[in-house]
Motif scaffolding. Structure first.
Motif, PDB file in Angstrom:
ATOM      1  N   VAL A   1       0.840  -1.200   0.000  1.00 31.60           N
ATOM      2  CA  VAL A   1       0.000   0.000   0.000  1.00 31.60           C
ATOM      3  C   VAL A   1       0.870   1.244   0.000  1.00 31.60           C
ATOM      4  O   VAL A   1       0.603   2.200  -0.741  1.00 31.60           O
ATOM      5  N   ASN A   2       1.916   1.259   0.821  1.00 37.05           N
ATOM      6  CA  ASN A   2       2.820   2.415   0.830  1.00 37.05           C
ATOM      7  C   ASN A   2       3.503   2.580  -0.520  1.00 37.05           C
ATOM      8  O   ASN A   2       3.655   3.703  -1.009  1.00 37.05           O
ATOM      9  N   TRP A   3       3.907   1.488  -1.121  1.00 41.00           N
ATOM     10  CA  TRP A   3       4.554   1.573  -2.436  1.00 41.00           C
ATOM     11  C   TRP A   3       3.572   2.090  -3.480  1.00 41.00           C
ATOM     12  O   TRP A   3       3.932   2.882  -4.352  1.00 41.00           O
ATOM     13  N   GLY A   4       2.322   1.656  -3.390  1.00 37.59           N
ATOM     14  CA  GLY A   4       1.304   2.091  -4.346  1.00 37.59           C
ATOM     15  C   GLY A   4       1.002   3.574  -4.242  1.00 37.59           C
ATOM     16  O   GLY A   4       0.701   4.227  -5.242  1.00 37.59           O
TER      17      GLY A   4
ATOM     18  N   PRO B   1       7.374   6.344   1.370  1.00 31.65           N
ATOM     19  CA  PRO B   1       8.453   5.450   1.825  1.00 31.65           C
ATOM     20  C   PRO B   1       7.869   4.125   2.326  1.00 31.65           C
ATOM     21  O   PRO B   1       6.808   4.092   2.940  1.00 31.65           O
ATOM     22  N   VAL B   2       8.560   3.061   2.038  1.00 31.98           N
ATOM     23  CA  VAL B   2       8.021   1.717   2.264  1.00 31.98           C
ATOM     24  C   VAL B   2       7.657   1.486   3.728  1.00 31.98           C
ATOM     25  O   VAL B   2       6.624   0.894   4.026  1.00 31.98           O
ATOM     26  N   PHE B   3       8.456   1.960   4.665  1.00 34.96           N
ATOM     27  CA  PHE B   3       8.190   1.707   6.080  1.00 34.96           C
ATOM     28  C   PHE B   3       7.610   2.920   6.800  1.00 34.96           C
ATOM     29  O   PHE B   3       7.687   3.011   8.016  1.00 34.96           O
ATOM     30  N   SER B   4       7.013   3.871   6.076  1.00 38.96           N
ATOM     31  CA  SER B   4       6.376   4.996   6.752  1.00 38.96           C
ATOM     32  C   SER B   4       5.045   4.534   7.339  1.00 38.96           C
ATOM     33  O   SER B   4       4.378   3.662   6.797  1.00 38.96           O
ATOM     34  N   GLY B   5       4.658   5.133   8.440  1.00 45.28           N
ATOM     35  CA  GLY B   5       3.432   4.715   9.126  1.00 45.28           C
ATOM     36  C   GLY B   5       3.582   3.319   9.694  1.00 45.28           C
ATOM     37  O   GLY B   5       2.794   2.427   9.374  1.00 45.28           O
ATOM     38  N   ILE B   6       4.582   3.133  10.540  1.00 45.66           N
ATOM     39  CA  ILE B   6       4.903   1.795  11.054  1.00 45.66           C
ATOM     40  C   ILE B   6       3.729   1.187  11.817  1.00 45.66           C
ATOM     41  O   ILE B   6       3.589  -0.030  11.886  1.00 45.66           O
ATOM     42  N   GLN B   7       2.852   2.057  12.383  1.00 47.42           N
ATOM     43  CA  GLN B   7       1.689   1.524  13.094  1.00 47.42           C
ATOM     44  C   GLN B   7       0.778   0.743  12.143  1.00 47.42           C
ATOM     45  O   GLN B   7       0.117  -0.213  12.548  1.00 47.42           O
ATOM     46  N   LYS B   8       0.761   1.148  10.876  1.00 48.63           N
ATOM     47  CA  LYS B   8      -0.037   0.422   9.883  1.00 48.63           C
ATOM     48  C   LYS B   8       0.548  -0.976   9.664  1.00 48.63           C
ATOM     49  O   LYS B   8      -0.193  -1.953   9.546  1.00 48.63           O
ATOM     50  N   HIS B   9       1.863  -1.084   9.648  1.00 51.28           N
ATOM     51  CA  HIS B   9       2.512  -2.385   9.483  1.00 51.28           C
ATOM     52  C   HIS B   9       2.192  -3.292  10.670  1.00 51.28           C
ATOM     53  O   HIS B   9       1.901  -4.481  10.492  1.00 51.28           O
TER      54      HIS B   9
END
Length: 116
Positions: A42-45, A49-57
């Motif tokens: 989703v971040n890539w789409g 940045p791939v690991f932004s919003g770590i709470q989402k991960h």
């Protein structure tokens, strides 16, 4: 490990089968990693940045763990019901499932003669 002659022995677990180390945790772990992968995708789409919003991960990973555990339990229930139905059928129709004598490879295979 002994060979089983009786068909009902195949469908019963008398504590002789030990689960592997990864057996109970494989589905939750795979779904948890898939959840983290969805967050990365989703971040890539959205070109973030791939690991932004770590709470989402973390949230997607926990949801994946829960979904994997749920699917694993449903699968175990399905397999238990299937085994119970098969066991019941075998108990009702024992003449369809005769106990077979064990044979060795020497009794089954024909003797080999080379053709020259």
């Amino acid at each position: 490990m002994s060979a089983v002659n009786d068909p009902l022995e195949l469908l019963t677990n008398k504590g002789t089968r030990q689960p592997t180390f990864l057996g109970p945790i494989w589905n939750p772990l795979a779904c948890g990693l898939a959840g983290v992968g969805v967050a990365i995708f989703v971040n890539w789409g959205f070109r973030r940045p791939v690991f932004s919003g770590i709470q989402k991960h973390v949230a997607f990973g926990v949801l994946g763990l829960g979904a994997g555990y749920y699917f694993d339990q449903k699968r175990n229930e399905y397999l238990a019901k299937r085994d119970a139905v098969l066991r019941h059928y075998i108990e009702l129709h024992p003449d369809d499932f005769p106990v077979k004598d064990r044979k060795t490879y020497g009794q089954v295979l024909e003797s080999w003669v080379p053709v020259r």
